[in-house]
Design an enzyme around this catalytic site. Structure first.
Site, short mmCIF file in Angstrom:
data_model
loop_
_atom_site.label_atom_id
_atom_site.label_comp_id
_atom_site.label_asym_id
_atom_site.label_seq_id
_atom_site.Cartn_x
_atom_site.Cartn_y
_atom_site.Cartn_z
N LYS A 97 0.84 -1.21 0.00
CA LYS A 97 0.00 0.00 0.00
C LYS A 97 0.86 1.25 0.00
O LYS A 97 0.61 2.20 -0.76
CB LYS A 97 -0.90 0.01 1.23
CG LYS A 97 -1.69 1.31 1.42
CD LYS A 97 -2.49 1.31 2.70
CE LYS A 97 -1.68 1.72 3.90
NZ LYS A 97 -1.78 3.15 4.20
N ASN A 98 1.90 1.27 0.83
CA ASN A 98 2.72 2.47 0.98
C ASN A 98 3.63 2.73 -0.21
O ASN A 98 4.19 3.82 -0.34
CB ASN A 98 3.53 2.39 2.27
CG ASN A 98 2.67 2.50 3.51
OD1 ASN A 98 1.56 3.03 3.46
ND2 ASN A 98 3.14 1.97 4.63
N CYS A 148 -4.68 13.30 13.30
CA CYS A 148 -4.54 11.85 13.13
C CYS A 148 -4.44 11.22 14.51
O CYS A 148 -3.75 11.73 15.38
CB CYS A 148 -3.31 11.53 12.29
SG CYS A 148 -3.05 9.77 12.02
N ARG A 184 -8.23 -0.47 5.23
CA ARG A 184 -7.37 0.52 4.59
C ARG A 184 -6.03 -0.08 4.17
O ARG A 184 -5.42 0.40 3.21
CB ARG A 184 -7.10 1.71 5.52
CG ARG A 184 -8.29 2.60 5.79
CD ARG A 184 -7.87 3.78 6.67
NE ARG A 184 -6.62 4.34 6.19
CZ ARG A 184 -5.53 4.52 6.94
NH1 ARG A 184 -5.54 4.17 8.22
NH2 ARG A 184 -4.44 5.03 6.41
N ASP A 217 5.09 0.96 12.22
CA ASP A 217 3.88 0.28 11.76
C ASP A 217 3.78 -1.16 12.24
O ASP A 217 2.76 -1.83 12.00
CB ASP A 217 3.80 0.30 10.23
CG ASP A 217 3.27 1.63 9.70
OD1 ASP A 217 2.81 2.46 10.51
OD2 ASP A 217 3.31 1.85 8.47
N ARG A 234 0.93 14.98 12.48
CA ARG A 234 1.67 14.66 11.26
C ARG A 234 1.59 15.85 10.30
O ARG A 234 0.90 15.79 9.28
CB ARG A 234 1.09 13.39 10.62
CG ARG A 234 1.09 12.21 11.56
CD ARG A 234 0.26 11.05 11.04
NE ARG A 234 0.93 10.33 9.98
CZ ARG A 234 0.38 9.29 9.33
NH1 ARG A 234 -0.82 8.87 9.64
NH2 ARG A 234 1.04 8.67 8.37
#
Length: 420
Positions: free
Chosen positions: A22-23, A115, A398, A306, A120
Site C-alpha cells: 500500500k505504501n 490523526c 485501509r 507500523d 503529522r
C-alpha cells in the site's frame, strides 16, 4: 458497519500470499500524474485507501481502470485542485502535491487534519518544495502552492522524528521536472521510496542514491509512460509473521521480501522464533515460547513504527517483561487500553509500553482506533480464550487486503459480520 468476530485457539498453518505494498502503490499512483502517457501498474492491492487514491486521480482528470490487481492510468490533462471530500479521508493523498506542482505549476490541496496516532504536519513537504522554488500559503483549510519554475537545489529533509517518507516522495517527484540537480539530504530510505524512484526512472527520470540518505535527481524536460510491478507489503508480511508466532504456528509468507524486513526478522529470531528465507518467501515458526524484548521504533532500517502495535499484542502473551518505546509517533498507543480489556498487563510510561506477559488473554468486544491497532487486536483475538469482536474494521480494510479470508485459509476461526 462491519466487525470481525474472532474465536481464539487455532494454530495457524499453511501458506499466505503477501499483497502489493500500500505504501508503495499510493505515491506511485500519484506519480502517474507526471506524464500524459499511459502507465500500467501491477500487484496493486485492493484496499479502501487505493480506491480513494484512484478516485482522486479521476477527479484530477486521469482516466483510470483497476482490474485483477492491475491499474492503468492516462492523465492527458491534470487539474491543479484536489477535492476535499476525498483528500480528508486519507492523509497519504498529500503525495499528489509534488506531481501536480511539477505538472501544472500550481496546486491547491486541502490541508490534512489530525490523526489518531499523533501530529503529522506537512511543513517539511512545503519546506522541501519551497527550496525548489514553490511558494505556499494556507487559507480556509487549503494549501495553495505556486511556482513559475522549479530549480534544483540541495535540500535537507530531516526532522526531530527522523526522515519523512511522503515528504521525500513529494520532493523527489517534483524534482524530476526541476531544472538542474536536486540533492535530498536526510532522505527517507524505506523500500517504498526506492520502489517509487525505480518507477520514476522507468518513466525517464534520472535518480541516483535512492535507498540511501542522499538522493540525487537530475531534472528532465518530460516523463513518459511506464509499466511497473509494486513491491510486496512488508508490513502485511510482518503482521502475518506475528500471527504465526502468537498462535505457535507455521506459516509461509509467499512473496515476502526478507531484505525489506531485516530488523523485524532479526529481533524475532532473538526472541526464539524460527525464520528462514526461501525461494518462495519467508518461512516462520514458533517451536517454543518466545522470550521478552526491549526495543525502540526507528526510521528504516530500524524497527518500523507500523509493527509496534502488533508486537505489543505478541509480547502481551510472552513470558517476562517487555519494553517497547515509540520514537516516531510517541502517542501511538491507543491499542493498549483495548488490550487491557482482554487481560493484558501493560503500563505506559511516557512513550514506552511496559508489558508483563500473561498466560492468556480473554476474548472481549474491542474498538479499533487506527489501521495497525486494528491488526493488533485481531492478533490478540487469535490467541485469546473465547470470542473477540473487533469493531470499526474499516480501519483494517485501509491496509490489509482480505485479512479475514487470508487468516481463515491458515485455519483461523474469523468471520466478517455486517452490523445492521
Amino acid at each position: 458497519m462491519d466487525k470481525l468476530v474472532v474465536k481464539g485457539g487455532a494454530r495457524l498453518k499453511g501458506r499466505v500470499e503477501i499483497s502489493g505494498s500500500k505504501n508503495s502503490a499510493l505515491p506511485i499512483l500519484a506519480a502517474t500524474l507526471l506524464t500524459p502517457e499511459t502507465c500500467v501498474l501491477h500487484n496493486v492491492p485492493d484496499l479502501s485507501d487505493i480506491r480513494f487514491m484512484l478516485e482522486i486521480l479521476r477527479q484530477l482528470g486521469a482516466k483510470v481502470t483497476f482490474e485483477n490487481g492491475t491499474v492503468t492510468t492516462r492523465a492527458e490533462k491534470v487539474s491543479s485542485e484536489t477535492p476535499y471530500d476525498l483528500v480528508r479521508k486519507m492523509r497519504a493523498s498529500i503525495c499528489v502535491l509534488g506531481p501536480i506542482i511539477a505538472r501544472c505549476g500550481k496546486a491547491t490541496i486541502s490541508e490534512p487534519g489530525g490523526c489518531v496516532i499523533g501530529d503529522r504536519p506537512i511543513d517539511i513537504h512545503l519546506k522541501g518544495l519551497a527550496e525548489l522554488g514553490a511558494k505556499s500559503r494556507s487559507e480556509g483549510g487549503n494549501v495553495y502552492v505556486t511556482s513559475s519554475e522549479l530549480v534544483g537545489k540541495e535540500i535537507f529533509l530531516g526532522s526531530k522524528f527522523g526522515s519523512t517518507v511522503l515528504g521525500t516522495d513529494n520532493v523527489m517527484m517534483a524534482a524530476t521536472r526541476a531544472k538542474g540537480l536536486t540533492i535530498i539530504e536526510s532522505a527517507a530510505c524505506e523500500p517504498e521510496v526506492r520502489d517509487l524512484a525505480d518507477f520514476l526512472n522507468k518513466m525517464g527520470a534520472k535518480i541516483e542514491g535512492h535507498g540511501t540518505r542522499r538522493i540525487e535527481i537530475t531534472g528532465v524536460d518530460q516523463l513518459h509512460g511506464a509499466e511497473h510491478t509494486v513491491i510486496p507489503d512488508r508490513i502485511e508480511a510482518g503482521t502475518f509473521l506475528i500471527a504465526a508466532l502468537i498462535t505457535q504456528g507455521e506459516v509461509l509468507l509467499a512473496g515476502a521480501e526478507p531484505d525489506h524486513m531485516i530488523n523485524l526478522i532479526d529481533r524475532m529470531k532473538s526472541c526464539g522464533a524460527r525464520i528462514k528465507s526461501r525461494a518462495e518467501g519467508i518461512e516462520v515458526a514458533a517451536s517454543r515460547r518466545l522470550s521478552s524484548i526491549d526495543l525502540v521504533t526507528e526510521t528504516y532500517p530500524g524497527f518500523p513504527t507500523d509493527m509496534q502495535a502488533q508486537l505489543c499484542a505478541l509480547m502481551a502473551v510472552t513470558p517476562g517483561i517487555s519494553a517497547i518505546t515509540e520514537k516516531i509517533f510517541p502517542s501511538r498507543f491507543m491499542h493498549l487500553s483495548e488490550l487491557r480489556r482482554m487481560g493484558a498487563r501493560v503500563e505506559l510510561e511516557g512513550a514506552t509500553a511496559i508489558l508483563h506477559g500473561v498466560d492468556h488473554l480473554s476474548g472481549a468486544p474491542v474498538m479499533a482506533s487506527d489501521l495497525r491497532a486494528s491488526a493488533a487486536l485481531v492478533l490478540a483475538g487469535l490467541v485469546a480464550q473465547g470470542t473477540t469482536e473487533v469493531n470499526r474494521v474499516y480501519h483494517i480494510d485501509r491496509g490489509y487486503e482480505h485479512i479475514d479470508r487470508k487468516l481463515r485459509s491458515l485455519g483461523a476461526n474469523i468471520e466478517r459480520v455486517r452490523e445492521r
